[in-house]
Motif scaffolding. Sequence first.
Motif, short mmCIF file in Angstrom:
data_model
loop_
_atom_site.label_atom_id
_atom_site.label_comp_id
_atom_site.label_asym_id
_atom_site.label_seq_id
_atom_site.Cartn_x
_atom_site.Cartn_y
_atom_site.Cartn_z
N GLY A 70 64.78 78.55 1.13
CA GLY A 70 64.06 77.19 0.52
C GLY A 70 64.24 76.67 1.74
O GLY A 70 63.69 75.44 1.41
N GLU A 71 65.01 76.71 2.58
CA GLU A 71 64.47 75.79 4.10
C GLU A 71 63.56 76.52 5.04
O GLU A 71 63.47 77.33 5.38
N ASN A 72 63.09 75.21 5.31
CA ASN A 72 62.04 75.88 6.70
C ASN A 72 62.78 74.95 7.79
O ASN A 72 63.32 73.93 8.15
N ILE A 73 62.84 76.43 8.80
CA ILE A 73 63.91 76.38 10.19
C ILE A 73 62.90 76.19 11.27
O ILE A 73 61.92 77.36 10.83
N SER A 74 62.83 75.27 12.52
CA SER A 74 61.85 75.05 13.62
C SER A 74 62.33 76.33 14.62
O SER A 74 63.64 76.01 15.13
N SER A 75 61.81 77.20 14.60
CA SER A 75 61.97 78.39 15.98
C SER A 75 62.54 77.59 16.65
O SER A 75 63.27 77.96 17.85
#
Length: 528
Positions: free
Chosen positions: A419-424
Amino acid sequence: MYTGPQTFGEIVEHRAKLRPYDRFIRFLDDELTYGEYHQQGNQVANAALSLGLRKGDSCAVMLPNSREFLITWLGLARIGAIEVPINTGFRGDLLAYILNQARCQSIVIQSDWIERINDLANQLQYLKQVIVVGALPEQKSNLFTWYSFEQLISQASDHRIEASIQANDPSLILFTSGTTGPSKGVVLTHSANFSLAHTACEVMEYKREDRLFTVFPLFHVNARYTTVLVALLVGCDVVMHDRFSASKFWDICRKEGITAFNFMGSMLTILMKQKQQANDDDHSVRKAYGAPTPIEIYEDFKQRFQVEITEVYGSTELGTVAANPAKQFRKGACGKILPIYEVEIHDENNQPCPVGKSGEIVVRPKKPGIMFTDYYGNAEATIKAWQDLWFHTGDTGRLDEDGYLYFIDRKKDVVRRRGENISSYEVERVINDHPQVLEAAIIGVPSELSEEEVLAAVIVKEGEKLSPENLLNFCQSRMAHFAIPRYIRFVKSLPRTPSQRVEKYKLRTEGITDDTWDREQIGFQVKR
């Protein structure tokens, strides 16, 4: 600053008339003056006409950084042929796809790579002529007519071609990386290329006294229009090498009297990872231009090397959209939107986001002729990119109250975990700050719980040792718990494009390998 007709042939002729004997380009073992460039470009133009190439025809170029590449670029521009520069690493199906998609009837190619054309002979629908730089092969397909580049040039006239070339005529087709689908051919006009070069000159305040250094290939927009064309606009000269060497970089700058260089990808980080020397600031370099600028090393880089950094945001299709000049640099931002563009941040429903909220960066021009015209032969991709009359960049970002743009990540590189968007990009910045790490790349890999898990591919500095536990402990106090990688894979190198960007699609294809460390199998506990 040059203000004449905005076509490549015109600007070279202008410089050649003013300063025919001044050096324009220095390669590793060759030099080219303005006058020589003008003359030899005319020879290529006349040779191309003798082979039947005409305005609007497409001609592929597959050469290393060299005199031959430069004069071919100029010669094709002089007759209005559309150049198709090709990555020298391409072969097989991708090479065939580009040659067919761009309908290339001719190719200028280094002799070392001729077998790639022979291998594809039956797949190439339009190719008729192969012009070889270097020795002609003993074995060659009879489906093509073969020519020696050197012989053609030696027999060609150097008289000026009288062709009607306009600023809005197509200049070249540059193919994108194609990491999410087939590569797209970006059609750029002379005016779009000049717009990018003028912007670089303005934000960097280049002068005739500058000497620019590039390690990027001439089949890339960076070397062509933010170095070579920039030098023509201001009348300075260029030192051009084939590849980036961190250990030799500053010695080259000292020897050549470089005043400015371009960077991309992880170049600044890798330079900072080199062993500190007493003479790190003993050189003539004053400024650097590129993206991205890791904020963790920004101040240290400036202090150690005494170089001012200007960051920009843009793409092959758009040129430069935002600039963060050294004198008004805002750490973490890409800069302010240039007056020639309008930018908004849109949500998943294509609605504008409020200030500070992240979404897709969408762009449209305020002036004609400053960006690409279309994806060649691909109306569907062109229309899709221009939803609601905004060009959709595929990048996520946000705008602040002062109008500064912040890049977050490529949409395809955002990792979706529980559910979390993680910036590479953000995770990479933290890991790259570890003293034993040379460089890292973050990708998402499939999770047994649906969505994805975070995998870090990490290069450890030579002579150093690093355990996965040590690395994750370093991350714990520096990023959100849900962003901490589950998987660690130590690698000797990362797959790269010639512009030094990491080819993450190759890492995704490899996925979780036998030598990948899994913190959940080990029982490593992440603090919340």
